[in-house]
Design a protein around this motif. Structure first.
Motif, mmCIF file in Angstrom:
data_model
loop_
_atom_site.group_PDB
_atom_site.id
_atom_site.type_symbol
_atom_site.label_atom_id
_atom_site.label_comp_id
_atom_site.label_asym_id
_atom_site.label_seq_id
_atom_site.Cartn_x
_atom_site.Cartn_y
_atom_site.Cartn_z
ATOM 1 N N GLN A 120 3.887 13.978 -3.567
ATOM 2 C CA GLN A 120 2.865 14.774 -4.091
ATOM 3 C C GLN A 120 1.418 14.844 -3.159
ATOM 4 O OE1 GLN A 120 3.920 17.959 -5.820
ATOM 5 N NE2 GLN A 120 2.590 18.195 -4.353
ATOM 6 N N ARG A 121 0.854 14.131 -3.274
ATOM 7 C CA ARG A 121 -0.851 14.159 -2.716
ATOM 8 C C ARG A 121 -0.117 14.206 -1.178
ATOM 9 N NH1 ARG A 121 -1.794 9.549 -6.522
ATOM 10 N NH2 ARG A 121 -1.052 8.199 -4.896
ATOM 11 N N TRP A 122 0.514 13.674 -1.122
ATOM 12 C CA TRP A 122 1.092 13.549 0.692
ATOM 13 C C TRP A 122 1.010 14.457 0.849
ATOM 14 C CZ3 TRP A 122 3.853 8.866 0.151
ATOM 15 C CH2 TRP A 122 3.807 7.375 0.858
ATOM 16 N N VAL A 123 2.133 15.789 0.499
ATOM 17 C CA VAL A 123 2.364 17.014 1.080
ATOM 18 C C VAL A 123 2.206 18.050 -1.077
ATOM 19 C CG1 VAL A 123 4.536 16.365 2.930
ATOM 20 C CG2 VAL A 123 4.518 15.788 0.755
ATOM 21 N N PRO A 124 1.065 18.306 -0.549
ATOM 22 C CA PRO A 124 0.584 18.897 -1.432
ATOM 23 C C PRO A 124 0.442 20.466 -1.658
ATOM 24 C CG PRO A 124 -1.625 18.338 0.019
ATOM 25 C CD PRO A 124 -0.460 18.530 0.328
ATOM 26 N N GLN A 125 1.185 20.407 -0.964
ATOM 27 C CA GLN A 125 1.362 22.317 -0.845
ATOM 28 C C GLN A 125 2.821 22.317 -1.045
ATOM 29 O OE1 GLN A 125 -0.389 23.975 2.465
ATOM 30 N NE2 GLN A 125 -0.937 25.573 1.678
ATOM 31 N N ALA A 126 3.544 20.829 -1.113
ATOM 32 C CA ALA A 126 5.141 21.004 -1.325
ATOM 33 C C ALA A 126 5.111 21.096 -3.097
ATOM 34 C CB ALA A 126 5.933 19.819 -0.977
ATOM 35 N N ARG A 127 6.512 21.471 -3.440
ATOM 36 C CA ARG A 127 7.032 21.834 -4.741
ATOM 37 C C ARG A 127 7.466 20.724 -5.033
ATOM 38 N NH1 ARG A 127 9.339 27.585 -4.690
ATOM 39 N NH2 ARG A 127 9.207 27.501 -6.750
#
Length: 215
Positions: A120-127
């Motif tokens: 989640q930190r690597w792709v913060p805009q993904a759900r």
């Protein structure tokens, strides 16, 4: 629905085939567009399946499945393109396994962090929704056990994304999906993988799963 699968191993192939069997279009992504495993999987899966790069799969998809080895996960997400994953449900089926001391593996991180939180930190805009990480790939679709179907445990910060993943689990033959809260719940789910693996090595059996029994 258009599905992108990041990873060409057993988990990615199994979940990708499960989506294709339900009529979803699936693109399996890897580092190289000409990946032989992805191309062979697409051939077997039929006309609604194709192979491409990580970026191809992420761009194509409405929903993405992350099914990479932990050592390659960050790079796979980078190659997929963070912008291509923004706003999309990302099912995180990975486990942060460390094989430095051989097998069985150990967790590369835990207690105060988890692989799910790192994703989640690597792709913060993904759900991001953690799911499918506590069972072997042979039982991910239509699990069949003498004691009845096991439970699927999920965790994530987005309630709508978790509802969508619960519907997917139901379609895959999991009548019981248990939401354990935010993505920090991966701190509990990822150790279940280690328990699953250790039991497998001790008994030389790999067809087991978890079920929450209620009084």
């Amino acid at each position: 629905m258009r599905i992108g699968v990041l990873g060409t191993g057993d988990v990615g192939q199994t979940l990708g085939a499960g989506f294709a069997a339900l009529g979803h279009e699936v693109t399996m992504g890897s580092r190289d567009a000409g990946n032989a495993k992805a191309a062979e999987w697409a051939r077997k899966a039929g006309g609604i399946a194709r192979a491409g790069t990580f970026a191809d799969a992420a761009t194509f998809a409405e929903l993405v499945v992350l099914a990479t080895l932990w050592s390659g996960t960050e790079n796979a997400l980078r190659l997929a393109g963070h912008a291509n994953l923004a706003g999309k449900i990302l099912i995180d089926a990975t486990n942060p396994l460390d094989y430095v001391d051989g097998v069985p593996p150990r967790l590369a991180l835990g207690h105060t962090d988890s692989g799910g939180e790192q994703v989640q930190r690597w792709v913060p805009q993904a759900r991001v929704v953690k799911a499918f990480n506590t069972v072997g790939h042979t039982s991910m679709i239509r699990p069949n056990f003498p004691g009845g179907p096991p439970d699927m445990f999920i965790a994530g910060n987005d309630a709508e994304a978790k509802r969508a993943v619960t519907e997917i689990c139901t379609a895959f033959g999991w009548p019981g999906t248990i939401d354990i809260g935010g993505i920090e719940g991966a701190r509990e789910l990822e150790p279940l993988c280690i328990l699953w693996v250790k039991y497998g090595f001790l008994t030389d059996t790999w067809n087991h799963a978890f079920k929450l029994l209620r009084a």
